[in-house]
Design a protein around this motif. Structure first.
Motif, PDB file in Angstrom:
ATOM      1  N   ASP A  76       0.815  -1.218   0.000  1.00 36.91           N
ATOM      2  CA  ASP A  76       0.000   0.000   0.000  1.00 36.91           C
ATOM      3  C   ASP A  76       0.850   1.271   0.000  1.00 36.91           C
ATOM      4  N   GLY A  77       2.147   1.122  -0.190  1.00 29.43           N
ATOM      5  CA  GLY A  77       3.028   2.281  -0.361  1.00 29.43           C
ATOM      6  C   GLY A  77       3.429   2.987   0.919  1.00 29.43           C
ATOM      7  N   ILE A  78       3.301   2.343   2.058  1.00 30.75           N
ATOM      8  CA  ILE A  78       3.711   2.975   3.320  1.00 30.75           C
ATOM      9  C   ILE A  78       5.241   2.898   3.424  1.00 30.75           C
ATOM     10  N   PRO A  79       5.918   4.052   3.587  1.00 29.25           N
ATOM     11  CA  PRO A  79       7.388   4.030   3.582  1.00 29.25           C
ATOM     12  C   PRO A  79       7.975   3.454   4.881  1.00 29.25           C
ATOM     13  N   THR A  80       9.050   2.678   4.717  1.00 25.95           N
ATOM     14  CA  THR A  80       9.813   2.192   5.870  1.00 25.95           C
ATOM     15  C   THR A  80      10.946   3.190   6.131  1.00 25.95           C
ATOM     16  N   VAL A  81      11.054   3.650   7.374  1.00 27.06           N
ATOM     17  CA  VAL A  81      12.108   4.609   7.726  1.00 27.06           C
ATOM     18  C   VAL A  81      13.391   3.865   8.080  1.00 27.06           C
ATOM     19  N   ALA A  82      13.265   2.812   8.860  1.00 25.62           N
ATOM     20  CA  ALA A  82      14.465   2.083   9.305  1.00 25.62           C
ATOM     21  C   ALA A  82      14.071   0.700   9.778  1.00 25.62           C
ATOM     22  N   THR A  83      15.037  -0.204   9.702  1.00 29.42           N
ATOM     23  CA  THR A  83      14.850  -1.587  10.160  1.00 29.42           C
ATOM     24  C   THR A  83      16.084  -1.978  10.962  1.00 29.42           C
ATOM     25  N   GLY A  84      15.890  -2.667  12.066  1.00 25.86           N
ATOM     26  CA  GLY A  84      17.029  -3.157  12.847  1.00 25.86           C
ATOM     27  C   GLY A  84      17.663  -4.365  12.182  1.00 25.86           C
ATOM     28  N   GLN A  85      18.588  -5.000  12.891  1.00 25.38           N
ATOM     29  CA  GLN A  85      19.297  -6.138  12.280  1.00 25.38           C
ATOM     30  C   GLN A  85      19.023  -7.424  13.044  1.00 25.38           C
ATOM     31  N   VAL A  86      18.906  -8.507  12.270  1.00 26.09           N
ATOM     32  CA  VAL A  86      18.893  -9.833  12.902  1.00 26.09           C
ATOM     33  C   VAL A  86      20.346 -10.286  12.968  1.00 26.09           C
ATOM     34  N   ASP A  99       4.190   7.993   7.887  1.00 22.82           N
ATOM     35  CA  ASP A  99       3.045   8.461   7.086  1.00 22.82           C
ATOM     36  C   ASP A  99       1.972   7.373   6.970  1.00 22.82           C
ATOM     37  N   VAL A 100       1.761   6.673   8.054  1.00 21.68           N
ATOM     38  CA  VAL A 100       0.797   5.575   8.041  1.00 21.68           C
ATOM     39  C   VAL A 100      -0.608   6.166   8.134  1.00 21.68           C
ATOM     40  N   PRO A 101      -1.470   5.896   7.156  1.00 28.45           N
ATOM     41  CA  PRO A 101      -2.851   6.413   7.243  1.00 28.45           C
ATOM     42  C   PRO A 101      -3.537   5.813   8.475  1.00 28.45           C
ATOM     43  N   VAL A 102      -4.249   6.655   9.214  1.00 25.08           N
ATOM     44  CA  VAL A 102      -4.807   6.188  10.488  1.00 25.08           C
ATOM     45  C   VAL A 102      -5.783   5.030  10.290  1.00 25.08           C
ATOM     46  N   ALA A 103      -6.420   4.962   9.132  1.00 25.81           N
ATOM     47  CA  ALA A 103      -7.402   3.893   8.919  1.00 25.81           C
ATOM     48  C   ALA A 103      -6.759   2.596   8.437  1.00 25.81           C
ATOM     49  N   PHE A 144       0.588  15.055  13.177  1.00 22.71           N
ATOM     50  CA  PHE A 144      -0.656  15.782  13.478  1.00 22.71           C
ATOM     51  C   PHE A 144      -0.349  17.272  13.546  1.00 22.71           C
ATOM     52  N   GLU A 145      -1.444  18.064  13.457  1.00 21.38           N
ATOM     53  CA  GLU A 145      -1.266  19.519  13.394  1.00 21.38           C
ATOM     54  C   GLU A 145      -1.399  20.177  14.763  1.00 21.38           C
ATOM     55  N   ASP A 146      -2.443  19.835  15.501  1.00 21.67           N
ATOM     56  CA  ASP A 146      -2.708  20.523  16.768  1.00 21.67           C
ATOM     57  C   ASP A 146      -3.377  19.547  17.743  1.00 21.67           C
ATOM     58  N   GLU A 147      -3.764  20.049  18.893  1.00 27.12           N
ATOM     59  CA  GLU A 147      -4.329  19.169  19.922  1.00 27.12           C
ATOM     60  C   GLU A 147      -5.565  18.420  19.446  1.00 27.12           C
ATOM     61  N   ASP A 148      -6.459  19.136  18.775  1.00 31.37           N
ATOM     62  CA  ASP A 148      -7.693  18.474  18.322  1.00 31.37           C
ATOM     63  C   ASP A 148      -7.374  17.330  17.365  1.00 31.37           C
ATOM     64  N   HIS A 149      -6.439  17.614  16.467  1.00 32.66           N
ATOM     65  CA  HIS A 149      -6.062  16.592  15.493  1.00 32.66           C
ATOM     66  C   HIS A 149      -5.407  15.392  16.203  1.00 32.66           C
ATOM     67  N   ALA A 150      -4.581  15.693  17.188  1.00 32.80           N
ATOM     68  CA  ALA A 150      -3.912  14.616  17.940  1.00 32.80           C
ATOM     69  C   ALA A 150      -4.945  13.721  18.620  1.00 32.80           C
ATOM     70  N   ILE A 151      -5.948  14.343  19.213  1.00 29.67           N
ATOM     71  CA  ILE A 151      -6.991  13.565  19.896  1.00 29.67           C
ATOM     72  C   ILE A 151      -7.804  12.750  18.897  1.00 29.67           C
ATOM     73  N   GLU A 152      -8.091  13.371  17.754  1.00 33.36           N
ATOM     74  CA  GLU A 152      -8.846  12.658  16.717  1.00 33.36           C
ATOM     75  C   GLU A 152      -8.099  11.384  16.305  1.00 33.36           C
ATOM     76  N   LEU A 153      -6.800  11.499  16.067  1.00 28.70           N
ATOM     77  CA  LEU A 153      -6.013  10.328  15.653  1.00 28.70           C
ATOM     78  C   LEU A 153      -5.877   9.333  16.810  1.00 28.70           C
ATOM     79  N   ALA A 154      -5.592   9.852  17.994  1.00 27.11           N
ATOM     80  CA  ALA A 154      -5.360   8.966  19.145  1.00 27.11           C
ATOM     81  C   ALA A 154      -6.588   8.104  19.427  1.00 27.11           C
ATOM     82  N   ASN A 155      -7.762   8.705  19.275  1.00 25.37           N
ATOM     83  CA  ASN A 155      -8.997   7.986  19.637  1.00 25.37           C
ATOM     84  C   ASN A 155      -9.623   7.249  18.453  1.00 25.37           C
TER      85      ASN A 155
END
Ligand code: ADP
Length: 477
Positions: free
Chosen positions: A340-350, A368-372, A390-401
């Protein structure tokens, strides 16, 4: 061969059947456990009933306290042995396995201390009356334990139940039983009476369900998946018995621009890689305010790339996952994220010495993982952190919940008023401000809202769940 523990006896399953225990570090069988059925559960419930109607029912709260403290000390004295068992069974790195024993010691000590401090009330009522409340144990309690923290979850569940005067039948997860059988034997050595604690091993669909359905069980504590939690609640509903359910989470770490990043970075990393991410309260979603997003991801990328996943006996940050199907499940989540095109930032090592048959998954940081997206909604139960801005407190709460879960949340900000606003608005049973997890928090009531379950474990609060309140009104004129 590991045996059931019923009425102080080490017993094979009535059927004589066994299950293999697999070492997650190698993928190889190293031990067998009893594959019990409803008849073994019935024997355990009868032993528990006899103990409740006999010696445990007559044991004073102070004596329960003394016995549980002796048990806690016996566990402490066998800490190395228990940590090795847990490591072999669950693939836990040495420090984690030791921390789990230490937590069990604390749970048993905490509930030993609480046993004789559980009191009722007197209630002012009409003239000529005296009204008081008694806290009475349910009786035979059933405990269905998962494989991610067998000793800790046993401690918080059985510790509270016994302290409040109940007797217990425990069904450990089929992947991880060995430490609990040994802990029960140590209870016998410490003087707990026969029948007050029984351990019956086997498959969830066979022996777990038989425990939940047994008519002699008066309360069920369940920690595990939402799917089985629903089933347990349905079974309990048929018999109108209370349940405590802890069903996991998708807990957010919410980081504002003004947060102390030096403090936050190691805690954010640990909250997702601890126990290879197989933690109900894992901080599996990272919500970062826009301005801090790129700098924080850059720091986390460095930290993730340096993480080592390998044999748990070695100097690693992450051990193997519990079993092949769990590794496969994590692979599926990651494959879908990639597709789905979600970027990987970093991976640890085995590490190079990780046996090919073991269930190793290096930690992964996604951005950049879509919340849904499924990976931001469901419990992966692996070392995978999903970041979003997120942009501000309201947005943070929207995503968190915005998930079905509501177990734990972390808030990172220097603004005191915002700390309170966020703690109030986030849907969770526990909120940590400028910290996360509080080191296990034996004393801190724990449990969820929404699909994370209901009822509270840990702390003094758990004792209330393990009792019925009886109100007694005397008319004396
Ligand atoms: P997981 O998928 O992470 O193993 P589960 O919810 O399946 O989580 O398991 C948690 C606990 O519930 C384990 O002890 C398991 O044996 C038990 N269990 C699984 N299925 C059932 C069931 N149908 N009835 C009762 N207990 C079950």
């Amino acid at each position: 061969m590991a045996l059931n523990f019923i009425d102080h006896q080490d017993l094979a399953a009535n059927s004589g059947r066994v299950l293999d225990m697999i070492d997650p570090a190698t993928g190889e069988a190293f031990e067998t456990i009893a594959r019990s059925d409803a008849s073994d559960i019935d024997a355990a419930v009868r032993a528990a009933q006899a103990c409740r109607d006999g010696v445990w029912g007559r044991t004073s709260a102070a004596e329960r306290s003394r016995l549980m403290m002796a048990w806690s000390q016996a566990v402490q004295a066998h800490a190395d042995e228990l940590a090795l068992l847990e490591q072999r069974d669950c693939g836990k790195p040495t420090a984690q396995a030791r921390a789990d024993v230490a937590a069990l010691v604390r749970y048993l000590a905490f509930y030993a201390g609480a046993a004789d401090k559980l009191t009722g009330e007197t209630i002012p009522y009409q003239d000529g009356y005296s009204v008081l409340t008694w806290r009475e144990p349910h009786g035979v309690t059933g405990h269905i334990i998962p494989w991610n923290y067998p000793m800790q979850i046993f401690g918080r569940s059985v510790g509270g139940a016994l302290a409040a005067g109940n007797v217990c039948v425990v069904k450990p997860a089929e992947d991880a039983c060995l430490s609990l059988i040994r802990v029960a034997q140590l209870g016998r050595d410490a003087g707990l009476p026969a029948g007050c604690l029984n351990i019956v091993t086997g498959l969830g669909a066979e022996v777990g369900e038989a425990l939940a359905r047994h008519p002699g069980i008066q309360h069920i504590s369940f920690t595990g998946s939402p799917r089985i939690g629903t089933l347990i609640q349905q079974v309990a509903a048929e018999r109108h018995i209370p349940v405590t359910l802890e069903l996991g989470g998708k807990s957010p770490q919410i980081v504002f621009n003004d947060a102390d990043m030096d403090a936050a970075v190691p805690v954010i990393v640990n909250a997702i890689v601890q126990n290879a991410g197989q933690t109900c309260s894992a901080g599996s979603r990272l919500l970062v305010q826009r301005e801090a997003y790129e700098p924080l991801l850059a720091r986390l990328a460095q930290a993730f790339a340096a993480l080592r996943c390998g044999p748990p006996q070695g100097p690693v940050d992450v051990g193997p996952l519990i079993r092949a199907s769990q590794l496969e499940r994590v692979h599926q989540f990651l494959a879908q994220a990639e597709a789905d095109g979600i970027p990987t930032v970093a991976t640890g090592q085995v590490t190079a010495d990780a046996p090919a048959g073991g269930f190793y998954q290096a930690p992964v940081l996604l951005r950049d993982v879509p919340v849904a997206h499924r990976i931001a909604q469901e419990e992966v139960f692996g070392p995978v952190l999903s970041a979003m801005a997120f942009e501000d407190e309201d947005h943070a709460i929207e995503l968190a919940n915005a998930t079905d879960f509501g177990l734990v949340a972390g808030v990172w900000t220097a603004d005191g008023s915002r700390q309170f606003r966020m703690a109030k608005r986030v849907q969770a049973g526990q909120v940590f401000v400028n910290n996360y997890g509080a080191g296990g928090g034996v004393e801190l009531p724990f449990g969820g809202v929404k699909s994370s379950g209901h009822g509270r474990e840990k702390g003094f609060e758990a004792l209330y769940a393990f009792t019925n309140l009886k109100t007694v009104a005397f008319r004396h004129g």
